[in-house]
Design an enzyme around this catalytic site. Structure first.
Site, mmCIF file in Angstrom:
data_model
loop_
_atom_site.group_PDB
_atom_site.id
_atom_site.type_symbol
_atom_site.label_atom_id
_atom_site.label_comp_id
_atom_site.label_asym_id
_atom_site.label_seq_id
_atom_site.Cartn_x
_atom_site.Cartn_y
_atom_site.Cartn_z
ATOM 1 C CG HIS A 1 -0.458 0.332 2.615
ATOM 2 N ND1 HIS A 1 -0.403 -0.603 3.328
ATOM 3 C CD2 HIS A 1 1.047 0.615 2.895
ATOM 4 C CE1 HIS A 1 0.377 -0.729 4.761
ATOM 5 N NE2 HIS A 1 0.840 0.695 4.734
ATOM 6 C CD GLU B 1 2.738 -1.883 6.751
ATOM 7 O OE1 GLU B 1 2.133 -0.568 7.155
ATOM 8 O OE2 GLU B 1 2.660 -1.728 5.463
ATOM 9 C CG HIS C 1 -0.229 4.003 7.878
ATOM 10 N ND1 HIS C 1 -1.400 3.408 6.657
ATOM 11 C CD2 HIS C 1 0.826 3.396 8.098
ATOM 12 C CE1 HIS C 1 -0.861 2.295 6.535
ATOM 13 N NE2 HIS C 1 0.885 2.064 7.049
ATOM 14 C CG HIS D 1 7.684 -0.956 3.896
ATOM 15 N ND1 HIS D 1 7.213 -2.066 4.437
ATOM 16 C CD2 HIS D 1 7.537 -0.610 4.471
ATOM 17 C CE1 HIS D 1 6.006 -2.116 4.619
ATOM 18 N NE2 HIS D 1 6.018 -1.283 4.753
HETATM 19 C C1 DHB Z 1 6.185 3.782 2.875
HETATM 20 C C2 DHB Z 1 5.445 2.547 3.479
HETATM 21 C C3 DHB Z 1 4.172 2.393 4.072
HETATM 22 O O1 DHB Z 1 3.750 1.278 4.138
HETATM 23 C C4 DHB Z 1 3.960 3.748 4.923
HETATM 24 O O2 DHB Z 1 2.769 2.838 5.561
HETATM 25 C C5 DHB Z 1 4.623 4.329 4.705
HETATM 26 C C6 DHB Z 1 5.584 4.889 3.896
HETATM 27 C C7 DHB Z 1 7.430 3.751 2.419
HETATM 28 O O3 DHB Z 1 7.852 2.880 1.403
HETATM 29 O O4 DHB Z 1 7.946 4.866 2.299
HETATM 30 FE FE FE Z 2 1.941 0.841 5.539
#
Ligand code: DHB
Ligand code: FE
Length: 288
Positions: free
Chosen positions: A12, A244, A59, A197
């Site tokens: 996302h 996530e 978020h 991530h």
């Molecule tokens: C990023 C990824 C995410 O899942 C998020 O909620 C906010 C930022 C990113 O890759 O920058």
């Molecule tokens: Fe996210």
């Protein structure tokens, strides 16, 4: 009766939303990302659902540290787009399905999962970016998403977070709930977020292609093994935001084979690094 026809899995990344909204999809950095969703966009047109049950995480938009529901189901007639930081994306409002939401809440709570009922909430990039990826850009006023959407917000932001196993079992309960709704609806369940991530701390920028591809393999062929991954492995291997991915297990648990039925057919698998700080993953599984 209603039934789950397919599950869709996708990252996302909010920067994907910004790239779409600012008309940057053909830039060299973004082109390969959006190319990976061309199949899914056509597939969604060809396999139009009546309702999308969309598992995502908020978020700090609808919820904050003041109140942290583990699993929160939206029961509203509509949801307005919103986002902390960059503000609301210019996308259509999300139309809900209060009757099916209420039925799922009743059934799932009676199956011993204590969902939080949310009659009013805004939805952020966690929900709108997957819709944009699968539906393409939509005019915020004249456009519309292809069908009603039921949001299920999962806390994967503030510890303690739910285990993958709990999420997988919740998916099974959701499938049972859908199957007992007395209307002939085709329902898709979408699991969103991920893949590896980490946005903060000394390991910010972490991506783990091996973990991600192994997770995709397991999700397709051995969801029980995917459901057995302990939360600490997500954090160690896939980064703090890689957790996530437990939301994908809710969608996977709702597929027929999790209840002893036929294995789903994988019709799309896509993986690309990077998009912003994130590894992008996308799968489509059809119940056969
Ligand atoms: C990023 C990824 C995410 O899942 C998020 O909620 C906010 C930022 C990113 O890759 O920058
Ligand atoms: Fe996210």
């Amino acid at each position: 009766m209603a039934r789950i026809t397919a599950s869709v899995y996708t990252s996302h990344v909010p920067a994907i939303g910004a790239a779409l909204d600012l008309g940057k999809t053909h830039e060299p950095y973004w082109q390969p990302v959006f190319q990976g969703y061309e199949f899914g966009k056509q597939w969604l047109k060809d396999n139009q659902p009546d309702v999308i049950f969309l598992v995502y995480n908020d978020h700090a938009t609808a919820f904050s540290l003041d109140m942290i529901p583990t699993f929160a189901i939206g029961t509203a007639a509509e949801y307005q787009p919103a986002d902390e930081g960059w503000g609301p994306r210019p996308v259509p409002k999300v139309i809900g399905h209060p009757a099916l939401s209420a039925h799922i809440a009743q059934s799932v709570i009676q199956q011993d999962f204590d969902l939080t009922i949310v009659n009013k909430m805004d939805v952020d990039h966690g929900l709108t970016v997957p819709l944009s990826l699968m539906c393409g850009p939509q005019d915020p006023v004249k456009g519309a998403w292809p069908c009603p959407v039921i949001p299920l917000a999962v806390n994967v932001v503030q510890y303690p977070v739910p285990s993958g196993r709990r999420c997988y079992n919740l998916g099974k309960a959701i499938a049972k709930a859908v199957a007992s709704f007395d209307e002939d609806l085709h329902v898709q369940i979408w699991g969103t977020g991920g893949m590896s991530h980490q946005l903060q701390g000394p390991r910010a920028g972490l991506i783990n292609k091996d973990f991600d591809n192994d997770f995709l393999d397991k999700l397709i062929n051995d969801p029980e093994a995917a459901a057995s991954i302990p939360h600490i492995d997500y954090v160690r291997e896939a980064g703090s935001e890689g957790i996530e991915l437990v939301m994908w297990l809710i969608a996977r648990g709702a597929m027929a084979d999790a209840a002893g039925g036929a294995k789903p057919k994988a019709v799309q698998r896509f993986y690309h690094v990077p998009a912003s700080n994130t590894a992008v993953g996308h799968l489509i599984l059809e119940n056969t």
